[in-house]
Design a protein around this motif. Structure first.
Motif, PDB file in Angstrom:
ATOM      1  N   UNK A   1      27.622 -23.369  57.531  1.00  0.00           N
ATOM      2  CA  UNK A   1      27.624 -22.651  58.802  1.00  0.00           C
ATOM      3  C   UNK A   1      29.207 -22.052  58.872  1.00  0.00           C
ATOM      4  N   UNK A   2      29.605 -20.918  58.968  1.00  0.00           N
ATOM      5  CA  UNK A   2      30.937 -20.299  59.132  1.00  0.00           C
ATOM      6  C   UNK A   2      31.159 -20.209  60.731  1.00  0.00           C
ATOM      7  N   UNK A   3      32.189 -20.860  61.220  1.00  0.00           N
ATOM      8  CA  UNK A   3      32.543 -20.913  62.501  1.00  0.00           C
ATOM      9  C   UNK A   3      33.501 -19.683  62.865  1.00  0.00           C
ATOM     10  N   UNK A   4      33.084 -18.960  63.745  1.00  0.00           N
ATOM     11  CA  UNK A   4      34.061 -18.011  64.404  1.00  0.00           C
ATOM     12  C   UNK A   4      34.488 -17.039  63.355  1.00  0.00           C
ATOM     13  N   UNK A   5      35.764 -16.214  63.738  1.00  0.00           N
ATOM     14  CA  UNK A   5      36.155 -15.253  62.849  1.00  0.00           C
ATOM     15  C   UNK A   5      35.924 -14.057  63.548  1.00  0.00           C
TER      16      UNK A   5
ATOM     17  N   UNK B   1      34.739 -28.478  56.863  1.00  0.00           N
ATOM     18  CA  UNK B   1      36.110 -28.150  56.174  1.00  0.00           C
ATOM     19  C   UNK B   1      36.903 -27.173  56.999  1.00  0.00           C
ATOM     20  N   UNK B   2      37.915 -27.691  56.992  1.00  0.00           N
ATOM     21  CA  UNK B   2      39.245 -27.151  57.774  1.00  0.00           C
ATOM     22  C   UNK B   2      40.044 -26.497  56.963  1.00  0.00           C
TER      23      UNK B   2
ATOM     24  N   UNK C   1      32.228 -24.750  58.225  1.00  0.00           N
ATOM     25  CA  UNK C   1      33.391 -23.909  57.827  1.00  0.00           C
ATOM     26  C   UNK C   1      34.306 -23.449  58.720  1.00  0.00           C
ATOM     27  N   UNK C   2      35.356 -24.040  59.281  1.00  0.00           N
ATOM     28  CA  UNK C   2      36.505 -23.682  60.040  1.00  0.00           C
ATOM     29  C   UNK C   2      37.620 -23.052  59.460  1.00  0.00           C
TER      30      UNK C   2
END
Length: 303
Positions: free
Chosen positions: A34-38, A74-75, A12-13
């Motif tokens: 998977x949550x990306x960054x933030x 997912x963007x 998940x971006x």
């Protein structure tokens, strides 16, 4: 269709309102997320609908290397933040990857293609009305009979089946261009007009605001037709009616961004109409005026 237990996680971006909602559907269907960054670590996501919250555990990574082996993403960052997540997108740039682009506008494929080629890009049209209430948390309102439209190809159909299994109301469309331009009619009116007035979506019921909205849509229909979208005057009537009957208290992402002092997503919406009109020599003065007004709003430093 429910994915098998050994299927790779979904990256998940953009863990904003839309991203959280779509990721929650895939999690409900059996996928790990998977949550990306933030800016803040997230170990679970929570989506509340009709006053009832549901939560799912997630993995949070801060380095694009953490999504090596992921084949679905997912963007869902705002369109104007796409370049800022280019490193995450490049981690998916390989044959066999599927990238669902859950962004506003009609230029989704062109926007992400330089970063993810040769992955398969799945543009979408999202109808959910969602507010992010805290990191990893969102409040979901359903609007109309459909939550997301996807292209009528193998990748679109596979994602539609997973999202359906997770409770999303989906459709696959042979003519996604017309569907996207139809949604753009609402985006170029409700988003700017709520952001400029500071009011929630109820402002669309004001007679004066409705007249402005119809002018913006009429210009967009001309530009959309020139681009190959099968738009008619009836699309305007349906869009206005839809906007005037959204659930009470509904807001727009652009209004929320302006209230928070963040940069506004106007270029992918009104800017896309103006660019299309320029390509075909069509005059769109109302949209140009709205574009100038939105461009004059400066985000707060650091927001």
């Amino acid at each position: 269709m429910k994915p098998s237990a050994n299927e790779p996680p979904v990256a998940l971006i953009g863990a904003g309102a839309i991203g959280l909602s779509l990721a929650s559907a895939l999690a409900r269907a059996g996928r790990s997320i998977t949550v990306c960054g933030g800016r803040e670590p997230v170990d679970r996501i929570e989506v509340t609908e009709d006053g009832t919250p549901e939560t799912w555990p997630v993995r949070h990574v801060t380095d694009p290397a953490g999504i090596a082996g992921h084949t679905t993403a997912i963007v869902a960052v705002k369109a104007h933040h796409t370049a800022a997540v280019s490193e995450w997108l490049r981690a998916l740039a390989r044959p066999g990857s599927t990238v669902l682009v859950a962004q506003n506008g009609v230029e989704q494929r062109e926007r992400v293609l330089p970063h993810v080629r040769p992955a398969h890009i799945v543009p979408s049209v999202v109808y959910l009305n969602v507010e992010r209430t805290a990191p990893g948390r969102a409040r979901l309102r359903r609007v109309g009979a459909l939550d997301i439209a996807l292209p009528d190809d193998a990748a679109g159909a596979a994602l539609a089946a997973e999202l359906e299994a997770g409770g999303m109301r989906t459709s696959t469309e042979a003519d996604l261009k017309t569907v996207a331009w139809t949604k753009l009619l609402t985006n170029i009116t409700a988003n700017p007009l709520t952001a400029l007035t500071g009011r929630r979506a109820d402002v669309m019921r004001d007679p004066g605001i409705e007249r402005v909205a119809r002018r913006l849509m009429t210009e967009a229909v001309l530009a959309g037709r020139a681009e190959g979208a099968a738009l008619t005057e009836a699309h305007i009537d349906r869009a206005v009616d839809w906007l005037q009957h959204v659930p009470e208290g509904s807001t727009t992402s652009m209004r929320e961004d302006r209230l928070a002092g963040r940069a506004l997503e106007y270029d992918a919406l009104t800017g896309a109409v103006v660019r299309a009109a320029e390509r075909h020599g069509i005059d769109v003065p109302a949209n140009r005026s709205i574009l100038a007004l939105l461009a004059a709003i400066e985000p707060e430093a650091g927001a």
